[in-house]
Design an enzyme around this catalytic site. Structure first.
Site, PDB file in Angstrom:
ATOM      1  N   HIS A  29     -52.306  22.652   6.436  1.00 31.05           N
ATOM      2  CA  HIS A  29     -52.056  21.225   6.256  1.00 31.05           C
ATOM      3  C   HIS A  29     -53.308  20.421   6.633  1.00 31.05           C
ATOM      4  O   HIS A  29     -53.706  19.497   5.921  1.00 31.05           O
ATOM      5  CB  HIS A  29     -50.876  20.769   7.131  1.00 31.05           C
ATOM      6  CG  HIS A  29     -49.529  21.107   6.582  1.00 31.05           C
ATOM      7  ND1 HIS A  29     -49.125  22.392   6.347  1.00 31.05           N
ATOM      8  CD2 HIS A  29     -48.484  20.307   6.214  1.00 31.05           C
ATOM      9  CE1 HIS A  29     -47.888  22.396   5.877  1.00 31.05           C
ATOM     10  NE2 HIS A  29     -47.480  21.136   5.780  1.00 31.05           N
ATOM     11  N   HIS A  70       1.642   3.166  -3.311  1.00 31.37           N
ATOM     12  CA  HIS A  70       0.659   3.996  -4.004  1.00 31.37           C
ATOM     13  C   HIS A  70       1.073   5.464  -4.051  1.00 31.37           C
ATOM     14  O   HIS A  70       0.904   6.139  -5.060  1.00 31.37           O
ATOM     15  CB  HIS A  70      -0.701   3.916  -3.298  1.00 31.37           C
ATOM     16  CG  HIS A  70      -1.558   2.775  -3.734  1.00 31.37           C
ATOM     17  ND1 HIS A  70      -2.177   2.731  -4.958  1.00 31.37           N
ATOM     18  CD2 HIS A  70      -1.912   1.638  -3.092  1.00 31.37           C
ATOM     19  CE1 HIS A  70      -2.871   1.615  -5.054  1.00 31.37           C
ATOM     20  NE2 HIS A  70      -2.724   0.926  -3.949  1.00 31.37           N
ATOM     21  N   GLN A 116       0.816  -1.213   0.000  1.00 34.97           N
ATOM     22  CA  GLN A 116       0.000   0.000   0.000  1.00 34.97           C
ATOM     23  C   GLN A 116       0.850   1.264   0.000  1.00 34.97           C
ATOM     24  O   GLN A 116       0.460   2.293  -0.550  1.00 34.97           O
ATOM     25  CB  GLN A 116      -0.947  -0.012   1.200  1.00 34.97           C
ATOM     26  CG  GLN A 116      -2.014  -1.097   1.115  1.00 34.97           C
ATOM     27  CD  GLN A 116      -2.821  -1.034  -0.169  1.00 34.97           C
ATOM     28  OE1 GLN A 116      -3.526  -0.065  -0.428  1.00 34.97           O
ATOM     29  NE2 GLN A 116      -2.714  -2.061  -0.998  1.00 34.97           N
ATOM     30  N   GLU A 166      -9.153   2.483   5.886  1.00 37.06           N
ATOM     31  CA  GLU A 166      -9.694   2.130   4.567  1.00 37.06           C
ATOM     32  C   GLU A 166      -9.622   0.622   4.371  1.00 37.06           C
ATOM     33  O   GLU A 166     -10.611  -0.031   4.003  1.00 37.06           O
ATOM     34  CB  GLU A 166      -8.885   2.851   3.481  1.00 37.06           C
ATOM     35  CG  GLU A 166      -9.317   2.505   2.075  1.00 37.06           C
ATOM     36  CD  GLU A 166      -8.359   3.053   1.023  1.00 37.06           C
ATOM     37  OE1 GLU A 166      -8.775   3.132  -0.149  1.00 37.06           O
ATOM     38  OE2 GLU A 166      -7.203   3.395   1.371  1.00 37.06           O
ATOM     39  N   HIS A 167      -8.447   0.042   4.592  1.00 33.73           N
ATOM     40  CA  HIS A 167      -8.236  -1.408   4.516  1.00 33.73           C
ATOM     41  C   HIS A 167      -7.758  -1.884   5.883  1.00 33.73           C
ATOM     42  O   HIS A 167      -6.782  -1.347   6.414  1.00 33.73           O
ATOM     43  CB  HIS A 167      -7.155  -1.775   3.500  1.00 33.73           C
ATOM     44  CG  HIS A 167      -7.331  -1.166   2.142  1.00 33.73           C
ATOM     45  ND1 HIS A 167      -6.670  -0.009   1.764  1.00 33.73           N
ATOM     46  CD2 HIS A 167      -8.070  -1.558   1.080  1.00 33.73           C
ATOM     47  CE1 HIS A 167      -7.009   0.286   0.513  1.00 33.73           C
ATOM     48  NE2 HIS A 167      -7.847  -0.633   0.075  1.00 33.73           N
ATOM     49  N   ASP A 210      -7.854  -5.301  -4.004  1.00 33.32           N
ATOM     50  CA  ASP A 210      -7.572  -4.291  -5.027  1.00 33.32           C
ATOM     51  C   ASP A 210      -7.934  -4.788  -6.424  1.00 33.32           C
ATOM     52  O   ASP A 210      -8.258  -3.987  -7.306  1.00 33.32           O
ATOM     53  CB  ASP A 210      -6.085  -3.919  -5.004  1.00 33.32           C
ATOM     54  CG  ASP A 210      -5.735  -3.002  -3.845  1.00 33.32           C
ATOM     55  OD1 ASP A 210      -6.653  -2.376  -3.289  1.00 33.32           O
ATOM     56  OD2 ASP A 210      -4.545  -2.921  -3.490  1.00 33.32           O
TER      57      ASP A 210
END
Length: 440
Positions: free
Chosen positions: A432, A273, A270, A339-340, A373
């Protein structure tokens, strides 16, 4: 290289815990100031501005902002057979999972003659962004497009940055993936300008001034850098967005039984990235922490993107967090909201059931984030920066709206008329109640 944070023997409030945990610093507010003029200029000048911005940011002036049909078709034939096979299988698995995600319509008979139905209706048109900076992401094409298709969206457009080495066209594997999925509206537009094009539409074309290059969309999805995130923030309300995706994150909750080689490899995977990518190990095992540090040193030296990985792992967003036990580890990872999240520990499946905040959870030693992924069947467009506390990853639901349909007959309305009037008068809205009385 990677820092240690020792939480052993400490009792922290959730706020104190969040302050201790590593997180990337992403200044979306500053980026929003930078991209705001870009959004305005694209809205005003359309295709002409998109070309100017491509030349400025991507170093190439596209001949075609919309990728020609013959280029899309040719891209499939040029695919490496192994890559084609992998894409076909990824598409099959992702479609299988997302087909099961669509929620069911329902009907409730409140009382005889009184019915409320709920229908799930897809949005009309979506714009799907696929990054193309430090890496290119045909897998993101699959994740975005399949989710929208399985939701029943009728009109899909994909945009990805023009590449200088491809004569101003997006990456050829990205184009081939679009073609494999049946997407014929693809644009060579990157960054915040792609978000603006989708949100506002763009006048002008490749051939004739005054034509419409791109019609506006209802929802924009897909990951990107901080400028893409800032642009999505600014157009939210004009269109729907999935999330302001930030740098990728991996957290690993592991005990002493975990394989240090596996953990180190996953952290590096990771970190490659982005220099701002976050890699966090949470463990009660000092021995595992030391073994992972040693493995990281070897792997970083051997990896292709050494400088990028080194920057990510040594940044304030990455750390090895030492805890007293897995109970405290669960508290830490739930506060972090990765996230992961990988769980490599005894009883991993049971521990996974106790996770309340994570974009996606990877259980056991043979479920690495890399699987998600590409080939797990799950979606890899996931919430970052702690957003997993209140939102979920991309899926069929991202492109659906729940529409309620109410149908009462005269007797059913008459049965509650006096109560409606009472509530209307209590709220100071007598008209109403009168709207109900008028029917009787």
């Amino acid at each position: 290289m990677i820092t240690r944070i020792d939480l052993r023997g400490r009792t922290l409030t959730r706020r104190e815990l969040l302050d201790e945990l590593p997180r990337a610093e992403v200044d979306v507010e500053h980026a929003a100031e930078v991209v705001a003029p870009i959004l305005i200029d694209v809205r005003k000048r359309g295709a002409a501005e998109l070309r100017d911005l491509a030349e400025r940011f991507d170093g190439v002036r596209p001949v075609h902002l919309r990728v020609p049909a013959d280029v899309l078709a040719a891209s499939v034939g040029a695919l490496d057979p192994d890559v084609r096979s992998a894409l076909d299988e990824t598409i099959r698995r992702v479609r299988l999972v997302h087909a099961a995600q669509r929620p069911a319509d329902f009907t409730v008979d409140v009382v005889p003659g009184a019915q409320v139905r709920q229908r799930w209706v897809p949005v009309r048109r979506v714009g799907l962004y696929v990054p193309g900076g430090l890496a290119v992401y045909p897998s993101s094409v699959v994740m975005n497009v399949v989710a929208a298709q399985e939701a029943g969206v009728g009109s899909l457009a994909v945009s990805s940055p023009p590449q200088k080495d491809e004569n101003g066209l997006p990456d050829p594997v990205v184009l081939a993936t679009c073609a494999l999925l049946g997407v014929d509206e693809v644009y060579a537009v990157g960054g915040a300008q792609a978000v603006a094009m989708f949100a506002y539409g763009a006048a002008g074309s490749d051939e004739v001034d005054g034509d419409i290059l791109c019609e506006p969309v209802d929802v924009i999805t897909g990951p990107g850098n901080v400028y893409v995130a800032a642009a999505k923030r600014l157009v939210r309300g004009v269109v729907g967005i999935d999330a302001e995706a930030g740098p990728t994150e991996i957290a690993v909750l592991a005990d002493g039984t975990a394989d240090a080689t596996h953990v180190a490899a996953d952290l590096v995977s990771q970190a490659e990235h982005d220099p701002l990518a976050a890699a966090v190990l949470v463990t009660p095992s000092v021995e595992l922490a030391g073994a992972v540090e040693a493995k990281l040193a070897d792997r970083v030296e051997a990896t292709e993107h050494r400088e990028r990985v080194m920057t990510a792992l040594s940044g304030k967003q990455s750390a090895i967090v030492l805890v007293d036990d897995l109970e405290q580890g669960l508290e830490v990872v739930n506060a972090y909201g990765a996230e992961h999240l990988e769980i490599q520990a005894v009883g991993a499946a049971e521990l996974a059931e106790r996770i309340t905040s994570a974009g996606a959870i990877f259980v056991g030693p043979y479920s690495p984030v890399s699987l998600g992924d590409y080939m797990a069947g799950s979606n890899h467009v996931l919430p970052t920066g702690g957003c997993a506390h209140f939102t979920s990853g991309l899926g069929v639901h991202s492109f659906l709206r729940a529409v309620q349909v109410i149908e009462y007959d005269a007797d059913a309305l008459a049965d509650v008329a006096d109560r409606i009037v009472a509530l209307a008068e209590a709220e100071g809205l007598p008209a109403h109640g009168e709207a109900v009385r008028a029917r009787f």
